[in-house]
Each structure stands twice: as C-alpha cells, then as structure tokens.
Design a protein around this motif. Structure first.
Motif, PDB file in Angstrom:
ATOM      1  N   ARG A   1       0.831  -1.218   0.000  1.00 56.67           N
ATOM      2  CA  ARG A   1       0.000   0.000   0.000  1.00 56.67           C
ATOM      3  C   ARG A   1       0.857   1.256   0.000  1.00 56.67           C
ATOM      4  O   ARG A   1       0.512   2.256  -0.651  1.00 56.67           O
ATOM      5  CB  ARG A   1      -0.913  -0.015   1.239  1.00 56.67           C
ATOM      6  N   HIS A   2       1.983   1.233   0.706  1.00 64.12           N
ATOM      7  CA  HIS A   2       2.773   2.455   0.890  1.00 64.12           C
ATOM      8  C   HIS A   2       4.155   2.369   0.238  1.00 64.12           C
ATOM      9  O   HIS A   2       5.077   3.069   0.668  1.00 64.12           O
ATOM     10  CB  HIS A   2       2.926   2.744   2.386  1.00 64.12           C
ATOM     11  N   HIS A   3       4.302   1.576  -0.817  1.00 66.48           N
ATOM     12  CA  HIS A   3       5.647   1.409  -1.394  1.00 66.48           C
ATOM     13  C   HIS A   3       6.160   2.684  -2.063  1.00 66.48           C
ATOM     14  O   HIS A   3       7.360   2.812  -2.302  1.00 66.48           O
ATOM     15  CB  HIS A   3       5.668   0.242  -2.387  1.00 66.48           C
ATOM     16  N   LEU A   4       5.282   3.642  -2.350  1.00 70.15           N
ATOM     17  CA  LEU A   4       5.712   4.921  -2.927  1.00 70.15           C
ATOM     18  C   LEU A   4       5.793   6.037  -1.888  1.00 70.15           C
ATOM     19  O   LEU A   4       6.214   7.152  -2.213  1.00 70.15           O
ATOM     20  CB  LEU A   4       4.754   5.345  -4.041  1.00 70.15           C
ATOM     21  N   LEU A   5       5.415   5.751  -0.655  1.00 66.46           N
ATOM     22  CA  LEU A   5       5.270   6.804   0.351  1.00 66.46           C
ATOM     23  C   LEU A   5       6.582   7.515   0.637  1.00 66.46           C
ATOM     24  O   LEU A   5       6.622   8.757   0.694  1.00 66.46           O
ATOM     25  CB  LEU A   5       4.706   6.191   1.641  1.00 66.46           C
ATOM     26  N   LEU A   6       7.655   6.785   0.855  1.00 64.29           N
ATOM     27  CA  LEU A   6       8.906   7.423   1.276  1.00 64.29           C
ATOM     28  C   LEU A   6       9.476   8.329   0.194  1.00 64.29           C
ATOM     29  O   LEU A   6       9.842   9.482   0.469  1.00 64.29           O
ATOM     30  CB  LEU A   6       9.934   6.352   1.664  1.00 64.29           C
TER      31      LEU A   6
ATOM     32  N   ALA B   1       1.697   5.803   8.995  1.00 70.72           N
ATOM     33  CA  ALA B   1       1.504   4.821   7.923  1.00 70.72           C
ATOM     34  C   ALA B   1       2.387   3.598   8.127  1.00 70.72           C
ATOM     35  O   ALA B   1       1.947   2.459   7.923  1.00 70.72           O
ATOM     36  CB  ALA B   1       1.796   5.458   6.567  1.00 70.72           C
ATOM     37  N   ALA B   2       3.639   3.814   8.554  1.00 69.32           N
ATOM     38  CA  ALA B   2       4.559   2.687   8.741  1.00 69.32           C
ATOM     39  C   ALA B   2       4.179   1.855   9.954  1.00 69.32           C
ATOM     40  O   ALA B   2       4.197   0.622   9.908  1.00 69.32           O
ATOM     41  CB  ALA B   2       5.991   3.201   8.866  1.00 69.32           C
ATOM     42  N   GLY B   3       3.884   2.504  11.039  1.00 70.89           N
ATOM     43  CA  GLY B   3       3.414   1.790  12.219  1.00 70.89           C
ATOM     44  C   GLY B   3       4.496   1.310  13.149  1.00 70.89           C
ATOM     45  O   GLY B   3       4.432   1.529  14.356  1.00 70.89           O
TER      46      GLY B   3
ATOM     47  N   VAL C   1      11.560   9.709  10.853  1.00 74.99           N
ATOM     48  CA  VAL C   1      10.406   8.874  11.195  1.00 74.99           C
ATOM     49  C   VAL C   1      10.791   7.837  12.240  1.00 74.99           C
ATOM     50  O   VAL C   1      10.016   7.541  13.163  1.00 74.99           O
ATOM     51  CB  VAL C   1       9.853   8.195   9.930  1.00 74.99           C
ATOM     52  N   SER C   2      11.991   7.297  12.125  1.00 73.64           N
ATOM     53  CA  SER C   2      12.456   6.318  13.108  1.00 73.64           C
ATOM     54  C   SER C   2      12.496   6.929  14.499  1.00 73.64           C
ATOM     55  O   SER C   2      12.164   6.278  15.493  1.00 73.64           O
ATOM     56  CB  SER C   2      13.842   5.801  12.704  1.00 73.64           C
ATOM     57  N   GLY C   3      12.889   8.193  14.578  1.00 76.17           N
ATOM     58  CA  GLY C   3      12.890   8.871  15.864  1.00 76.17           C
ATOM     59  C   GLY C   3      11.496   8.990  16.458  1.00 76.17           C
ATOM     60  O   GLY C   3      11.292   8.787  17.655  1.00 76.17           O
ATOM     61  N   VAL C   4      10.517   9.288  15.609  1.00 74.51           N
ATOM     62  CA  VAL C   4       9.137   9.376  16.089  1.00 74.51           C
ATOM     63  C   VAL C   4       8.664   8.019  16.587  1.00 74.51           C
ATOM     64  O   VAL C   4       8.058   7.894  17.653  1.00 74.51           O
ATOM     65  CB  VAL C   4       8.217   9.898  14.965  1.00 74.51           C
ATOM     66  N   LEU C   5       8.944   6.958  15.827  1.00 72.76           N
ATOM     67  CA  LEU C   5       8.508   5.623  16.214  1.00 72.76           C
ATOM     68  C   LEU C   5       9.215   5.135  17.472  1.00 72.76           C
ATOM     69  O   LEU C   5       8.674   4.313  18.222  1.00 72.76           O
ATOM     70  CB  LEU C   5       8.744   4.642  15.059  1.00 72.76           C
ATOM     71  N   ALA C   6      10.435   5.623  17.713  1.00 75.16           N
ATOM     72  CA  ALA C   6      11.176   5.240  18.911  1.00 75.16           C
ATOM     73  C   ALA C   6      10.769   6.064  20.124  1.00 75.16           C
ATOM     74  O   ALA C   6      11.291   5.857  21.226  1.00 75.16           O
ATOM     75  CB  ALA C   6      12.673   5.377  18.653  1.00 75.16           C
ATOM     76  N   GLY C   7       9.874   7.040  19.922  1.00 76.66           N
ATOM     77  CA  GLY C   7       9.390   7.852  21.036  1.00 76.66           C
ATOM     78  C   GLY C   7      10.250   9.037  21.370  1.00 76.66           C
ATOM     79  O   GLY C   7      10.097   9.655  22.433  1.00 76.66           O
ATOM     80  N   GLU C   8      11.162   9.405  20.484  1.00 81.21           N
ATOM     81  CA  GLU C   8      12.014  10.560  20.734  1.00 81.21           C
ATOM     82  C   GLU C   8      11.186  11.843  20.616  1.00 81.21           C
ATOM     83  O   GLU C   8      10.291  11.931  19.778  1.00 81.21           O
ATOM     84  CB  GLU C   8      13.173  10.603  19.734  1.00 81.21           C
ATOM     85  N   PRO C   9      11.464  12.851  21.449  1.00 79.42           N
ATOM     86  CA  PRO C   9      10.708  14.108  21.381  1.00 79.42           C
ATOM     87  C   PRO C   9      10.959  14.813  20.053  1.00 79.42           C
ATOM     88  O   PRO C   9      12.084  14.853  19.556  1.00 79.42           O
ATOM     89  CB  PRO C   9      11.249  14.924  22.557  1.00 79.42           C
ATOM     90  N   GLN C  10       9.905  15.330  19.484  1.00 83.80           N
ATOM     91  CA  GLN C  10       9.996  16.003  18.201  1.00 83.80           C
ATOM     92  C   GLN C  10       9.889  17.508  18.381  1.00 83.80           C
ATOM     93  O   GLN C  10       9.108  17.986  19.211  1.00 83.80           O
ATOM     94  CB  GLN C  10       8.878  15.520  17.274  1.00 83.80           C
ATOM     95  N   PRO C  11      10.663  18.283  17.618  1.00 83.66           N
ATOM     96  CA  PRO C  11      10.581  19.736  17.733  1.00 83.66           C
ATOM     97  C   PRO C  11       9.231  20.242  17.243  1.00 83.66           C
ATOM     98  O   PRO C  11       8.614  19.660  16.351  1.00 83.66           O
ATOM     99  CB  PRO C  11      11.718  20.232  16.836  1.00 83.66           C
ATOM    100  N   GLU C  12       8.747  21.281  17.862  1.00 86.96           N
ATOM    101  CA  GLU C  12       7.515  21.905  17.400  1.00 86.96           C
ATOM    102  C   GLU C  12       7.753  22.618  16.084  1.00 86.96           C
ATOM    103  O   GLU C  12       8.884  22.952  15.730  1.00 86.96           O
ATOM    104  CB  GLU C  12       7.010  22.909  18.447  1.00 86.96           C
ATOM    105  N   ALA C  13       6.693  22.830  15.370  1.00 86.91           N
ATOM    106  CA  ALA C  13       6.803  23.502  14.086  1.00 86.91           C
ATOM    107  C   ALA C  13       7.197  24.952  14.288  1.00 86.91           C
ATOM    108  O   ALA C  13       6.452  25.740  14.856  1.00 86.91           O
ATOM    109  CB  ALA C  13       5.469  23.430  13.348  1.00 86.91           C
ATOM    110  N   GLU C  14       8.387  25.257  13.853  1.00 87.19           N
ATOM    111  CA  GLU C  14       8.840  26.646  13.950  1.00 87.19           C
ATOM    112  C   GLU C  14       9.919  26.880  12.908  1.00 87.19           C
ATOM    113  O   GLU C  14      10.566  25.949  12.425  1.00 87.19           O
ATOM    114  CB  GLU C  14       9.396  26.946  15.342  1.00 87.19           C
ATOM    115  N   THR C  15      10.091  28.106  12.542  1.00 87.26           N
ATOM    116  CA  THR C  15      11.102  28.447  11.556  1.00 87.26           C
ATOM    117  C   THR C  15      12.470  28.429  12.198  1.00 87.26           C
ATOM    118  O   THR C  15      12.687  29.048  13.241  1.00 87.26           O
ATOM    119  CB  THR C  15      10.824  29.845  10.968  1.00 87.26           C
ATOM    120  N   ALA C  16      13.393  27.673  11.599  1.00 89.80           N
ATOM    121  CA  ALA C  16      14.735  27.571  12.166  1.00 89.80           C
ATOM    122  C   ALA C  16      15.440  28.922  12.104  1.00 89.80           C
ATOM    123  O   ALA C  16      15.244  29.718  11.181  1.00 89.80           O
ATOM    124  CB  ALA C  16      15.539  26.522  11.398  1.00 89.80           C
TER     125      ALA C  16
END
Length: 840
Positions: free
Chosen positions: A507-512, A533-535, A574-589
C-alpha cells in the motif's frame, strides 16, 4: 484466374495491371494476415515470371530466384524484393541486358529492390564470406527459368551450411547478440523495432537457420504463431504509415491497433511483447543447445570414446545433485531420474530455487514435464513451498532466466493466478525500462542485495514481487495491490501479522520517495504522517529497502544519490518518532551565521547576494562532515555536479545556492527564470523572510535552493547575480529569452502529453497549504509556476521539485501574506489558476 484472383490480370496487363491488382489486394481488409501475404507473394511471383519470360527465350542455364524474406513466400505491404539472377557463366552483356529488363520495371513502380547477378559458384563464394548472404540463400525459391539450376544451388548452399555449421552458428549467435545490444529487447520497448530487436523477426529467421543446420532445433511450440503475430503487426504498420518501416512508433500504435481490430495501443503492445517473449525464450533454449553440441564435438575422439565407455556408444552425462529431485547435467538444472512431480507439488519451486541458487538455467524439458505432470499446491502452501519461493526470489540475477522459463510454460500463473493481469503489461512511462511483470522480478533481484540489512528478508522479497501487482486492475494500483497482497500472502501461508505487514508495504511502497521529494521534512506533520503509515520501526526498515529496490529496478532516472539522501533523512526522522524521541515543534529555524551575513550584505547593497556550495554524499557508516561557509562570490565556475573530478570521491548531490535579496515581489519567478536561462535544474527550493540583526530595520528574503547543471559546468556566481539584478529591475525579459531559445532549438514533437493537473493536498501541513502540480517537464516550468503564484498573491514558503522522465511533480507550500495557510476555497481557486496558466 489463379488462386489469388488477380495474378492472371497482372500477367496480362504488365506493370500497370500488377500495380492495380496489388493496390486492390492491399485494400481488402478481409484478406489481411497470412492469406494476404501469400497472395501478394503469388501475385508478385506471377508478374516477375512474366517479365522474365518476356525478356528472354532461354529456359536453361539462367533462372530468377527469390531469396531472404521474399524467398520464404510471404510479403508485407511495403516489403522490398530480394532477387537473385542466377546464370551458368554465359555472356555478361546478355545477362546484364536481361537484368535491366527485370530490375527497371520494379524500380518504376517504386518498390525497393535488393538484387544480385551471380553464377552458382559466385553465390556460394559470397555466402562463405558474408553470413547474411548465406542466410538469405537458405530461403532461395525458384521463380522462373532453369529450375534445375536453382535446385542445384539450393542443395549446394544447404550442404555448405550444414558442413560449416560449427563455424557459422557461433558467428550467427554473435550477430544476434550484437543486434540485441544495439536494438534492445522487443518485449520491453515502448517503440520497438519489430525486425531487429531481440525477440523480433530476425531472431525468428535465425532460429530457422539453426534448424536447417541439423545441429540443434528450436522449440516449435508457439514459435510459428509468434512470428505470424509480428508479421501481422508489421503489415498493419506498413498500411498505417505507407512506408517500409519496422519501428512501431508511439504515434502510430493506436492506428495499427485499430487496423488489427484490437482494443487499444496497450493491447497491441501486449500482443507484441507476448510474441517476442516466445521467440526470445526459444532463442535462449536453442543457443544453449548449440553450445552444448559444439562443446561435445570439441572433445577429442579418444577422450569421447573413453567417456562413452560401454554405454552402447552413447555419452554418459555427469549428473550432480542440487536438491531433492533436481540435478545438474550439461550446464542445466534437470529433474532427477527418481523425481515424481505428480507426487511432489513443491518440486516446481524447489527445482527453480535450486537452479537459481546454482546460477544455472532450468532445462526446458524439466519445465515442460513439471507443467504437464506436477500436482497443484494446496492452499495455504506448505512451509517448504513458501521457503523455496523466497529462496528463488533471493538468488539475485539468476532469478530472471529461471522465472522466464517458468513463465514460458505457464507455471507462474498457476502458482500466482493474479500474475496474469500484469504479464507483458506495458508501462507508458519513459522512466520505466520494463513491463510490469519484469519490473516486479527486477525489484526482487535488487531487493536480494538488501536482505542483510532487514530483519525479515522473506517479507522484503515477497513485497518486492507484489508491490505493483495492482497495476493489472483499475484505480490506484497501491490500493488495489494491498487487497491482492493480502490474498496472496494468506494463500502462500503467511500468518495474519506477516500478511498485515506485506499489505502495508504494498500500500505504501511509494510513500517514502514521494514524501521525501515533494514534502517539507522540517514540518512535523510530514514526519508524523509517515510514522503513522509505517506503524513500526521494523516495517519502516522494510519500506526503506523496498523503496530503493523499486527505484533501482525502474530505471536510472528513478534513483540518485540525491533522492537516496532525502529518503534516508526522512527515514531517520520517522524512526525517531517511532522510537518515542521528542519532536521539535513547528517553527522556523534560526538563520545560520552565514545566512545572517548574506542578509546584511544584501540589505547594505540593496541587491541580491549569492553563495554556492557543493553538496556531496557522506561515506557509508559515517556522520556527515560539517561544511565550511562559502564566499558570496566565485571567480571561476564550479564543475558540474554530474561530473565528479575523482571517480573514487563522493558523488555530488548538487550545489546549494543561497540567495539573499531585499524583500520584494517577483523574487521566485525571477530566480527560477534566471536558473532556467542558465540551464540549471532545481531540485529543492526554500524561501523565507529573515529578520535583520537588532538595530537594523527591514527584512531580507532568503532562498536556499539545490541546483544541478543539465550538462556542462555551472556558470559563475557573478553571471547569475548580474542576470538576477536585471530580472528584478525589469530590464531582462526572461519569458522572451526562454521563448527565443525554444524557437532556436525546437523540441521533437512526439505523443501529446496528458493535460497538467493541480491539486490541494489535504491536511499535508499545519504551517502552510500544499499545492501539488503534475505537468510535462519543460525548460522554464518553475518560472511559469512562480509567475502564476505571484499573480495569485500568495507567498511561497518552500518548493519541492521532483522530475521523473518527462513528468514533473512539484509541491509548493504557500501561505497568505501574514504567514497563515489559505482557506479551502482560496486554495482551490489558486490551484485552478495554476492549472489554467499551464494549459495556455
């Protein structure tokens, strides 16, 4: 009247009567195919025999002979005539006068003629020196004159061919291989040459010559039908174009399909591919047999006698075991004497896996026996069958020839019924090198090289085999493929959890790759959507390997170090998200020191400031080295990123182009237009407003782009800046310059591309509205889009440019002037305006 119904009229009426009868015959649609080819040959035979009889009263010592394609007694509408005037060495002047009275009427009718005048001795000598002449003479057919002279030449030429077979057949094999290298494989080409490509009419003729040598024989099943199909297509092509052509061009395929009563051009290509596949496989089998026979003949007589022993004078072939019921013999995988396919339903897969693992072809006789006697596998498959399929797919390049052998006898569709819908299915995209079914096998071949980097190589290989299986059904092939993958996975014995993973991969072979090249990876919404999508991390790992294998199997335009780096970056996030690592909030660098310095310089000078920096791929298993800031200007041009200076160095991913310019309208189209003028390809583009340091009023627009030269070297930064200054102040008419260049170097007109499509991607970002543009790639496309976006009054936050072959897929993150996403109705209006601008 003869059986043609028109031959007598042609004989009685001379060239004019022949021309009228020929025209009438070619316009009778009901007589198409072999009957019309035979009738046209008979009509031409009668006319040429009449010319011969009118030109000479001699009945001995001279004859008119058809050779080559005409000698085989079948003519396509625009085929040339291959003729030999054979004589016993009589007076040259009389022979030359007769030749003129034969050749000139043919030329007067505008028919192509390949002619020669020779004695039998001269013909045999020429054949001995020229393989193509020898092949043509093998099909010599008497037309008029001394039948005995023609018959004696045929007998002598055929005897020469058989006597010289050990020398001539390797020459013929090399000639076929060289032609295949030059023309490609007929079963995969979108614009194939029906005659010259591998699997085409010339290869069918070569197989006839091998059979005539008595050294080996081609498989007969389906071969005559495959040749007939290709000839029927060529007939229709000649009638559609009015030319003697063998190349099935895209713009003529619909008309040819209609001439043959087929649904559309895809049905036509599929029929052509099926015929070519039969001929190609027959060639593979035949040339292996030729090689085996020649090797056995090269063994010295005494050694051959020793090998024969007491076995009644017959050689005793060495047989080495490969797997249960499978042995190696004479360089092929064959069935053991004790094999019982009727009792062993796993034997077809076991034999195929054993052959591929050993790097051997699977014997045609073994495949035929398996196809006719093997018992069907139960549902679900036993574990051994599933393991043997995985082993076959994981064998790398040898998998291809083994799979082709299974397909030739219908074993693949018996094992996987859904395969029939993708078999020989064309892909009308220049990026794709293969038909759908071959692409799936090529993907498995590529995936076999990645099995060491995933925890479940079996799932990777099966997903590679199935990822495009939905292309045989209407609608989104990924959605259809997910349903098929679930069914197939359950049928071949995977449990529920593994089946779910395979369905997700398909289903998601084109996603990345689509996300990495078309979305803002700094936007947390992008990364979270992929993670959802990856899970799991294990599924993401498999998806990453499948993405690369799929792209590599598609063709060179589908994968690059640049795309690979973007996908790897996305996978890391994405691996960081799946591993539970904190993600930065949406902001301009925050701007870097170099960006701040460029911004201040642009504000101080009141004009654009540029900096260029090469981007390279870091070595495997190492962290990327920090890049030192580049100077705002370069006194000499940079080398093209597509031409690295050292073959051993890292591959350039492009050049980072930083542009700082006082905030003003029209920057995006100006920069895009200047880059197009200098033939630079834009890969990504980010635009943002940079506040100046404390105490300095105003703002500067900063553009951070990745570019690459289409060919040659990059221009100097000073030249880019000068043209950008002129574009911004209105003294450089970019549109006119691009139009002049297009007029000076017009592109070849081909098939009419599909119309552009502009859509709003729903919920793609909380920071901006994402507008996706799909259009035919062309110089200045980004310039035109930039002008349209400026006219719409929206602000472009970033652009993500992706080009596959002739197709451009660009995503623009746009906001209102205050930096907020567009409301739904406004976004839809902007999308409609963009689409309209591309249609005009």
């Amino acid at each position: 009247m003869t059986s043609t119904g028109v031959t007598d009229e042609a004989e009685d009426s001379g060239p004019g009567g022949y021309a009228a009868a020929r025209l009438r015959l070619l316009t009778e649609g009901a007589r198409s195919g072999p009957p019309r080819r035979r009738a046209l040959a008979e009509l031409t035979d009668g006319w040429l025999a009449g010319l011969f009889g009118a030109a000479t009263e001699e009945h001995t010592g001279i004859s008119l002979v058809a050779v080559g394609g005409y000698g085989r007694g079948a003519l396509s509408p625009r085929s040339d005539l291959d003729l030999l005037l054979l004589h016993d060495g009589r007076d040259d002047k009389a022979v030359a006068a007769l030749a003129d009275r034969l050749w000139y009427p043919v030329w007067d009718l505008g028919i192509d003629l390949d002619h020669s005048v020779r004695t039998p001795q001269q013909a045999r000598k020429t054949a001995g020196q020229d393989l193509k002449v020898h092949l043509g003479l093998l099909d010599a057919r008497h037309l008029a004159g001394d039948l005995g002279l023609t018959a004696s030449l045929r007998t002598a030429v055929l005897a020469d061919w058989r006597n010289q077979a050990p020398k001539r057949l390797p020459e013929l094999r090399d000639l076929c291989a060289e032609r295949a290298e030059r023309q490609g494989e007929l079963q995969f080409l979108l614009e194939p040459d029906l005659k010259e490509a591998r699997g085409g009419l010339r290869d069918a003729t070569a197989l006839r010559a091998v059979a005539a040598s008595w050294l080996a024989d081609a498989p007969r099943e389906g071969l005559a039908e495959a040749r007939r199909r290709l000839l029927d297509v060529r007939d229709a092509l000649h009638l559609a174009t009015g030319r003697a052509t063998d190349r099935l061009a895209l713009q003529e395929q619909d008309q040819v399909a209609a001439e043959l009563g087929l649904l559309d051009a895809d049905a036509l290509l599929r029929q052509v591919y099926e015929a070519a596949r039969v001929i190609s496989y027959a060639g593979d089998v035949t040339w292996r047999e030729v090689g085996r026979v020649l090797r056995s003949r090269s063994v010295r007589p005494r050694l051959r006698a020793m090998m024969n022993g007491r076995n009644g004078g017959k050689p005793v072939a060495e047989r080495s075991p490969l797997a249960e019921g499978v042995v190696e013999q004479d360089g092929e995988a064959v069935l053991a004497r004790t094999a019982r396919p009727e009792r062993d339903p796993v034997l077809p897969l076991r034999a195929a896996a054993a052959a591929a693992q050993a790097g051997l072809p699977l014997s045609r006789h073994a495949v035929r026996r398996l196809a006719t006697t093997a018992r069907p596998l139960p549902t679900p498959w036993p574990a051994e069958a599933r393991e043997q399929l995985v082993t076959l797919l994981g064998s790398g390049r040898p998998t291809v020839q083994v799979w082709e052998a299974l397909e030739a006898e219908g074993l693949v569709t018996r094992l996987l019924p859904d395969w029939e819908r993708v078999r020989c299915r064309p892909q009308r995209n220049a990026v794709h090198l293969w038909t759908v079914d071959r692409h799936l096998i090529e993907t498995a071949v590529r995936a076999a090289g990645f099995t060491r980097r995933v925890h479940r190589p079996d799932l990777l290989l099966i997903a590679a085999l199935l990822h495009d299986i939905g292309k045989g059904w209407p609608g989104d092939h990924s959605v259809a493929g997910e349903t098929i993958a679930r069914d197939v996975a359950a049928r071949i014995g995977f449990d529920g959890a593994d089946t779910a993973v395979l369905a997700t991969l398909v289903r998601h072979h084109l996603l990345l790759v689509e996300t990495a090249t078309r979305r803002d990876l700094d936007d947390p919404a992008t990364v979270r959507a992929v993670a959802q999508a990856a899970g799991t991390e294990h599924t993401l790992e498999l998806l990453h390997a499948l993405t690369e294998a799929d792209a590599l199997a598609t063709g060179p335009a589908a994968w690059s170090s640049w795309r690979g780096s973007l996908v790897a970056d996305l996978v890391k996030r994405v691996s960081g998200v799946l591993a539970g690592e904190p993600q930065p909030e949406a902001e301009t660098a925050a701007p870097t020191a170099e960006q701040e310095r460029l911004a201040v310089e642009a504000f101080r000078t009141g004009g654009p400031v540029l900096a260029l920096r090469a981007q390279t791929e870091p070595p495997a298993d190492s962290a990327p080295a920090p890049s030192s800031p580049s100077s705002p200007s370069f006194p000499s041009p940079l080398s093209s990123p597509s031409s690295p200076s050292s073959a051993d160095g890292p591959e350039p991913l492009g050049v980072e182009l930083l542009i700082a310019v006082p905030d003003q309208a029209g920057v995006l189209p100006a920069v895009a237009g200047v880059l197009a003028m200098h033939r630079l390809t834009v890969r990504t583009a980010e635009l943002r407003s940079v506040p100046l340091p404390d105490g300095v009023e105003g703002s500067v627009l900063l553009l951070d782009w990745r570019v690459a030269a289409q060919y040659g070297s990059l221009p100097q930064a000073a030249r880019l800046r000068a043209d950008l200054v002129r574009a911004l102040d209105g003294t450089l008419d970019i549109a006119a310059r691009l139009a002049e260049r297009d007029a000076a170097h017009p592109r070849r007109r081909g098939v009419e591309p599909p119309p552009p499509r502009v859509t709003v991607a729903p919920a793609a970002s909380r920071l901006a509205t994402v507008i996706e543009v799909r259009a035919q790639d062309a110089p200045g496309l980004l310039f035109r889009l930039g002008r349209a976006l400026e006219a719409a009054g929206v602000r472009v936050r970033s652009a993500h440019v992706s080009t596959l072959g002739a197709n451009a897929v660009d995503a623009f993150y746009v906001t209102r002037g205050e930096g907020t996403p567009l409301p739904g109705d406004e976004a839809a209006s902007v999308a409609r305006g963009l689409e309209e601008s591309l249609r005009t």
